[in-house]
Write a protein that holds these residues in place. Structure first.
Motif, PDB file in Angstrom:
ATOM      1  N   MET A  20      15.400   4.223  -0.269  1.00  0.00           N
ATOM      2  CA  MET A  20      14.308   3.389   0.250  1.00  0.00           C
ATOM      3  C   MET A  20      13.765   2.481  -0.865  1.00  0.00           C
ATOM      4  N   LYS A  21      13.617   1.224  -0.576  1.00  0.00           N
ATOM      5  CA  LYS A  21      13.184   0.241  -1.548  1.00  0.00           C
ATOM      6  C   LYS A  21      11.768  -0.250  -1.246  1.00  0.00           C
ATOM      7  N   LEU A  22      11.075  -0.632  -2.294  1.00  0.00           N
ATOM      8  CA  LEU A  22       9.739  -1.191  -2.118  1.00  0.00           C
ATOM      9  C   LEU A  22       9.820  -2.620  -1.593  1.00  0.00           C
ATOM     10  N   THR A  23       8.880  -2.956  -0.723  1.00  0.00           N
ATOM     11  CA  THR A  23       8.800  -4.311  -0.191  1.00  0.00           C
ATOM     12  C   THR A  23       7.860  -5.145  -1.066  1.00  0.00           C
ATOM     13  N   GLN A  24       7.822  -6.443  -0.790  1.00  0.00           N
ATOM     14  CA  GLN A  24       6.912  -7.321  -1.533  1.00  0.00           C
ATOM     15  C   GLN A  24       5.457  -6.920  -1.287  1.00  0.00           C
ATOM     16  N   ASP A  27       5.966  -2.411 -12.634  1.00  0.00           N
ATOM     17  CA  ASP A  27       7.400  -2.188 -12.774  1.00  0.00           C
ATOM     18  C   ASP A  27       7.707  -0.700 -12.956  1.00  0.00           C
ATOM     19  N   HIS A  28       6.900  -0.049 -13.793  1.00  0.00           N
ATOM     20  CA  HIS A  28       7.094   1.391 -14.032  1.00  0.00           C
ATOM     21  C   HIS A  28       6.818   2.193 -12.754  1.00  0.00           C
ATOM     22  N   LEU A  29       5.700   1.893 -12.088  1.00  0.00           N
ATOM     23  CA  LEU A  29       5.340   2.605 -10.859  1.00  0.00           C
ATOM     24  C   LEU A  29       6.380   2.397  -9.770  1.00  0.00           C
ATOM     25  N   ALA A  30       6.858   1.161  -9.625  1.00  0.00           N
ATOM     26  CA  ALA A  30       7.846   0.844  -8.584  1.00  0.00           C
ATOM     27  C   ALA A  30       9.127   1.649  -8.788  1.00  0.00           C
ATOM     28  N   ASN A  31       9.617   1.698 -10.003  1.00  0.00           N
ATOM     29  CA  ASN A  31      10.841   2.461 -10.295  1.00  0.00           C
ATOM     30  C   ASN A  31      10.631   3.951 -10.054  1.00  0.00           C
ATOM     31  N   ASP A  32       9.461   4.445 -10.440  1.00  0.00           N
ATOM     32  CA  ASP A  32       9.175   5.871 -10.281  1.00  0.00           C
ATOM     33  C   ASP A  32       8.999   6.238  -8.808  1.00  0.00           C
ATOM     34  N   ILE A  33       8.350   5.370  -8.047  1.00  0.00           N
ATOM     35  CA  ILE A  33       8.159   5.628  -6.603  1.00  0.00           C
ATOM     36  C   ILE A  33       9.504   5.704  -5.890  1.00  0.00           C
ATOM     37  N   LEU A  54       7.784  11.205   2.112  1.00  0.00           N
ATOM     38  CA  LEU A  54       6.480  10.829   1.584  1.00  0.00           C
ATOM     39  C   LEU A  54       6.147   9.375   1.948  1.00  0.00           C
ATOM     40  N   SER A  55       4.877   9.135   2.225  1.00  0.00           N
ATOM     41  CA  SER A  55       4.427   7.752   2.472  1.00  0.00           C
ATOM     42  C   SER A  55       4.352   7.005   1.136  1.00  0.00           C
ATOM     43  N   PHE A  56       4.190   5.704   1.216  1.00  0.00           N
ATOM     44  CA  PHE A  56       4.060   4.902   0.002  1.00  0.00           C
ATOM     45  C   PHE A  56       2.867   5.360  -0.830  1.00  0.00           C
ATOM     46  N   GLU A  57       1.734   5.601  -0.167  1.00  0.00           N
ATOM     47  CA  GLU A  57       0.517   6.006  -0.874  1.00  0.00           C
ATOM     48  C   GLU A  57       0.692   7.361  -1.541  1.00  0.00           C
ATOM     49  N   GLN A  58       1.364   8.279  -0.881  1.00  0.00           N
ATOM     50  CA  GLN A  58       1.587   9.611  -1.455  1.00  0.00           C
ATOM     51  C   GLN A  58       2.498   9.538  -2.685  1.00  0.00           C
ATOM     52  N   ALA A  59       3.563   8.762  -2.560  1.00  0.00           N
ATOM     53  CA  ALA A  59       4.489   8.594  -3.693  1.00  0.00           C
ATOM     54  C   ALA A  59       3.792   7.882  -4.852  1.00  0.00           C
ATOM     55  N   ARG A  60       2.969   6.887  -4.527  1.00  0.00           N
ATOM     56  CA  ARG A  60       2.233   6.154  -5.558  1.00  0.00           C
ATOM     57  C   ARG A  60       1.280   7.078  -6.311  1.00  0.00           C
ATOM     58  N   ASP A  61       0.524   7.880  -5.558  1.00  0.00           N
ATOM     59  CA  ASP A  61      -0.436   8.787  -6.181  1.00  0.00           C
ATOM     60  C   ASP A  61       0.265   9.855  -7.021  1.00  0.00           C
TER      61      ASP A  61
END
Length: 232
Positions: free
Chosen positions: A1-5, A31-37, A47-54
């Motif tokens: 799964m990839k991050l969107t804009q 950049d660091h957060l995006a790769n880690d998510i 996991l949702s985007f918010e959960q992965a981000r947190d």
């Protein structure tokens, strides 16, 4: 799964909410957060985007992004000092060295001829007033730049704000040192005092005029993305 804009924009907003105000530091963290998510999603795609981000944010510890901000400030502080040293060094080469010698000779002569202390203080006061005016103009210009561009870079803030603050501190210390001018009897003491005043004037000119004039060139040299961001 990839991050969107949209996700990327949310990450920029997230860093701003956590007291990261400089675009270059935000970009590094995003950049660091995006790769880690994306790595977290590989392990747990539910996991949702918010959960992965947190989950990713927790890895920064209890101080959040503060350690990253501090490290970046130290890195670019060294960069700014190298820029400052580069332009200061130019004043000790021909033909600018002649101006330097004239400034030094003027203050050394004042001390050597034992000019009235009041006159000496008035000269220092006039220099300090000029310094404050230039510093105020630089801060005003910085505010206009940041309001217009919306995105500010850490080195950009150092160029337009740190330099003005440092010069005011230096000249305020000279007012304290001026109390000892009447006790300067040795040639070496007069030489040293005149030298430091000359150095402070050159420092002020370089930080308040020369480096800000070279800002665009220095920022493009430091940040490959600066020109693109400015054109948006």
């Amino acid at each position: 799964m990839k991050l969107t804009q949209t996700h990327i924009e949310e990450l920029y907003k997230f860093t701003r909410q956590h007291y990261v105000y400089h675009y270059d530091v935000q970009t590094e963290l995003v950049d660091h957060l995006a790769n880690d998510i994306e790595a977290i999603w590989l392990e747990n795609p539910k996991l949702s985007f918010e959960q992965a981000r947190d989950q990713s944010f927790k890895k920064f510890g209890i101080f959040g992004f503060m350690d990253v901000i501090e490290a970046k400030q130290k890195q670019l502080g060294k960069k700014y000092n190298k820029i400052l040293f580069r332009f200061m060094k130019e004043w000790f080469s021909i033909p600018k060295i002649m101006i330097t010698l004239l400034i030094f000779g003027f203050f050394y002569s004042l001390l050597n001829f034992q000019v009235n202390e009041i006159i000496f203080l008035i000269i220092l006061f006039c220099l300090a007033i000029v310094d404050v005016i230039l510093a105020h103009k630089l801060v005003k210009k910085a505010n206009q730049r940041f309001k217009q561009n919306q995105k500010k870079f850490l080195l950009e803030e150092m160029i337009f704000r740190t330099g003005s603050f440092n010069t005011i501190i230096i000249f305020s210390n000279f007012f304290q040192l001026s109390n000892f001018t009447h006790n300067l009897t040795s040639d070496f003491g007069k030489f040293l005092f005149a030298f430091f005043i000359t150095l402070a004037i050159i420092f002020s000119y370089v930080t308040l005029i020369i480096i800000p004039q070279k800002a665009e060139e220095l920022l493009q040299e430091t940040y490959p993305e600066y020109k693109m961001v400015k054109s948006l």
